[in-house]
Design an enzyme around this catalytic site. Structure first.
Site, PDB file in Angstrom:
ATOM      1  CG  ASP A 131      67.187  56.873  16.734  1.00 21.72           C
ATOM      2  OD1 ASP A 131      67.723  55.740  16.669  1.00 21.72           O
ATOM      3  OD2 ASP A 131      67.572  57.835  16.052  1.00 21.72           O
TER       4      ASP A 131
HETATM    5  C1  NOJ Z   1      70.439  55.694  15.678  1.00 18.51           C
HETATM    6  C2  NOJ Z   1      70.099  56.451  14.445  1.00 18.51           C
HETATM    7  O1  NOJ Z   1      69.711  57.766  14.766  1.00 18.51           O
HETATM    8  C3  NOJ Z   1      69.003  55.826  13.595  1.00 18.51           C
HETATM    9  O2  NOJ Z   1      68.964  56.487  12.369  1.00 18.51           O
HETATM   10  C4  NOJ Z   1      69.218  54.365  13.418  1.00 18.51           C
HETATM   11  O3  NOJ Z   1      68.187  53.822  12.644  1.00 18.51           O
HETATM   12  C5  NOJ Z   1      69.281  53.709  14.790  1.00 18.51           C
HETATM   13  N1  NOJ Z   1      70.398  54.266  15.530  1.00 18.51           N
HETATM   14  C6  NOJ Z   1      69.403  52.194  14.717  1.00 18.51           C
HETATM   15  O4  NOJ Z   1      70.659  51.819  14.321  1.00 18.51           O
END
Ligand code: NOJ
Length: 767
Positions: free
Chosen positions: A290
């Protein structure tokens, strides 16, 4: 009354075995891909291989503090494998051109985006889509989203998000399919199918990325990014199946979650990413971290950037989102023997394979058609579908004295801080929504009401009295008008407006950014100032309809006792306003059912229907009994149970009929119930099947959803809904993590929600 017709609901139990193998491409195609990738990798330097593992952001939507810099320079040097949050054919083409003309090996980039509930045509938030219980509809939302996003340069979506969420304090429950393993597993499967279609090589499909692996929804105390600690029993039986369902459906990638799991953060968790995901489940795609997930391991206390990068790679985490830990440190780690060339090769191969599967080596510009971007996004058909879909997700929580549907006559006062705002309508995680062209609720009501209705409007209150809280809850341009005059003045103005009307529509609840990432709350009620407004509106004696905007189950006990009609509308996407008006005026009969329990108060959270009995359960219908499992100050009942939702018509359920009272492994029985529309309008009903394993080698939930069927009935019409139950549907992971069905007695329940059910009993016999 019409004759009962028969419906057969074959129970494909996709939440079942975690051991089944993920689908593999045909051997010839696999061999061709292997040869291609091997030949390419033979020409790659170690730096170029590491470059493929680097995922940078194009900066259009960021969810953390780090932002990628000198992206173009890095692409030219072969230091980037993919970009996310960069859209439109022009911009994507420009970046791709650098990769395929300026970098030494001309390897195309993969382009990701958070396409979560629609693209420019935005659909309801995932928790709302789950409330439709309509799998064909959910699949179609993913299909439309894939078509639009791929027309705008994207080929990879960070969806579906299938974290089981049972703590309504957690803001990201809005992005989830709710509390139930079976329902979430069904949704996981159809969303992957909707995004990926039958051929990832087509230019209108997206590679799915199932997230957040794993158990992110069980963050302690509902605080985002917090620790998760869970027994293997609960993990295997309740939290893991939806991820597995997505992988079985062929999801090409997985995103590691931010949280730690029993002491090891998912990003560096070898047991999770290698032993479970690859060895047990047979996953053959790639894993991304993530946002800054690798870097955050430093803060988790696992070491410096070099150490955490090596740990992540060795755990089985192939792509590093934004941290640049891999590009900065893996070569050094290789030289120092902390990672092997095989570790890097393996990760690089999986990312190149993803690009191959998408057909990017054949045509790196296949998602860069200006013509498609002009003709396939926000089409009239998509907009119409968004309106139809949204109306299927609203949940009618209360409708005393048939206040709803409203007549298309007289005067309606539309009041509240959420009534006249466009930006608040689409919902969290709708980065591509066209906020300026999304009608507000007021506009939707005016459009649908027709010219015989006078529509009045007044703000009535701010979102919250605390201006800072309102600012934090309306970020990313999701503005809500604010009036700095004293609270009473603003309320009195609204009361005066209400007094001129025949009926009041109160648009209250949460702003769209009060749920979603980093939007956890410890008070999940309607903000106080709005409650003051609601009380004042009720005092006028006019009938009041509460249109509740919510990204989570909310504590609305007082409202449920005092307001005659409550329509929960979540956040319904770009056509939410028109869809809400369609339902308010009865052009569409509501049919949504809750995918997450509404508690009576925050102290009951986490709350979910599939609880264990405990050794001292309260007798049904009782509140407090000394030395029984309960509370002094509140019953164990939910305010609104999982699966609950009303209609403008009524349904009656006949008794549960079983084809036999017992069966042996290898055999099956059917359970049927006849459902009748006893009201005066056509309506849809979600018929739900639950079971309870009465005696087990480990404790088992008091109810587990095992099947559902959404049916449509005309007034007076009856249908018989039939479910088939076999041994497989009764399996669970025992204490040794063997997937078994244990012979013995089972209860079976069928009904309109998880509480109001008819029951019967059967036995699974030994072999
Ligand atoms: C953080 C989030 O937890 C995730 O769900 C998302 O896909 C990513 N950022 C990318 O934006």
């Amino acid at each position: 009354m019409k004759k009962a017709t028969s419906l057969l609901c074959m129970m494909a139990f996709c939440a079942g075995s975690l051991r089944a193998q993920a689908p593999k491409p045909a051997p010839a195609e696999q061999a061709k891909m292997n040869t291609f990738v091997s030949q390419l990798m033979a020409r790659m330097t170690i730096d170029e291989k590491i470059g493929q593992l680097n995922l940078v952001t194009g900066g259009e939507a960021t969810t953390g503090e780090a932002v990628s810099n000198d992206v173009e320079g890095k692409i030219a040097k072969g230091q980037v494998g993919g970009i996310f949050s960069l859209t439109t054919p022009g911009r994507v083409r420009k970046a791709q051109q650098i990769a395929v003309t300026k970098s030494r090996l001309k390897i195309p980039l993969i382009f990701g985006q958070d396409v979560i509930h629609g693209y420019k045509t935005t659909f309801p938030i995932p928790l709302a889509l789950a409330a439709s219980w309509d799998m064909a509809l959910v699949e179609r939302t993913a299909r439309v989203a894939a078509n639009e996003a791929s027309a705008d340069g994207i080929n990879w979506t960070f969806s579906p998000m299938v974290d089981i969420a049972r703590d309504a304090r957690w803001g990201r429950i809005a992005e989830s399919c709710g509390e139930d393993t079976y329902l979430a597993s069904q949704i996981a499967r159809v969303m992957v199918k909707g995004y990926q279609g039958d051929d990832l090589k087509k230019n209108n499909t997206l590679m799915a990325c199932v997230k957040h692996f794993a158990l992110y929804g069980a963050a302690e105390s509902g605080r985002d990014y917090n620790t998760t600690d869970m027994s293997l029993n609960r993990m295997y039986n309740e939290y893991l199946p939806p991820y597995k369902a997505a992988i079985d459906a062929g999801a090409g990638s997985v995103m590691a979650s931010f949280n730690d799991i029993n002491g090891v953060p998912a990003t560096a968790n070898k047991w999770l990413l290698t032993d479970l995901l690859r060895k047990q489940w047979g996953f053959t795609g790639f894993v991304t971290s993530d946002y800054t997930g690798v870097n955050e391991l430093i803060e988790h206390g696992l070491g410096d950037l070099q150490r955490v990068s090596a740990l992540s790679l060795k755990a089985g985490m192939e792509m590093d989102m934004v941290s640049e830990g891999y590009v900065k440190t893996l070569k050094k780690s290789l030289e120092e023997g902390k990672v092997s060339a095989a570790d890097i090769d393996n990760a690089c191969r999986l990312i190149l394979e993803a690009k191959y599967k998408l057909g990017l080596f054949d045509d790196p510009y296949k998602y860069c058609s200006e013509k498609r971007a002009k003709t396939e996004i926000l089409t009239p058909a998509n907009i119409k579908f968004a309106r139809d879909a949204a109306a299927q997700t609203f949940v009618l929580l209360k409708n005393q004295n048939k206040v709803l549907p409203l007549k298309k006559a007289g005067t309606i006062a539309v009041i509240g801080p959420l009534a006249n705002t466009r930006a608040n309508m689409p919902g969290t995680w709708s980065v591509n929504a066209d906020l300026a062209n999304t009608p507000s609720l007021l506009e939707g009501i005016k459009a649908v009401a027709g010219n015989k209705v006078t529509v009045l409007n007044s703000l009535g209150s701010n979102l919250t009295s605390d201006a800072t809280l309102q600012k934090n809850a309306t970020m990313f341009g999701r503005d809500i008008p604010r009036d700095e005059r004293p609270e009473e003045v603003v309320i009195n103005e609204a009361v005066a407006t209400a007094q001129k009307a025949d009926v009041v529509v109160a648009a209250l609840g949460e702003s769209s950014e009060m749920s979603g990432e980093s939007s956890s709350r410890t008070d999940i009620g309607i903000p106080e100032v709005q409650k003051h407004l609601l009380a004042a509106l009720l005092k006028t004696g006019k009938p009041v309809v509460l249109v509740l905007f919510a990204g989570r189950p909310m504590t609305i006990k007082w409202e449920s006792e005092n307001v005659p009609a409550i329509l929960n509308v979540w956040f319904g996407g770009s056509q939410a306003a028109n869809a809400i008006a369609d339902v308010l005026f009865g052009d569409v009969n509501p049919s949504g059912k809750l995918a997450a329990t509404f508690p009576q108060n925050i102290g009951q959270v986490p709350m979910y229907y599939s609880q264990k009995s405990t050794g001292r359960p309260l007798a049904p219908g009782t509140w407090f009994t000394k030395f029984r499992s309960g509370y002094l100050d509140v019953s164990n009942d939910p305010l609104y149970p999982f699966g609950y939702g009303l209609s403008y018509t009524t349904f009656s359920y006949g008794d549960v009929k079983l084809s036999a009272n017992s069966f042996k492994p290898g055999q099956s029985i059917t359970a049927s119930v006849t459902v009748t529309n006893t009201g005066s309008v056509e309506g849809k009903e979600v018929v739900q099947l639950y079971t309870r394993d009465l005696v087990g080698s480990i404790t088992r939930p008091v109810k587990e959803l095992k099947g559902f069927q959404k049916i449509s009935l005309k007034p007076g019409e009856s249908k018989t809904v039939t479910f088939t139950i076999s041994e497989n549907d009764l399996k669970f992971y025992n204490a040794d993590l063997q997937y078994v069905a244990e012979p013995g007695d089972f209860k079976i329940f069928i009904g309109p929600n998880s509480s109001d059910v008819k029951e019967s009993q059967f036995a699974l016999l030994g072999k």
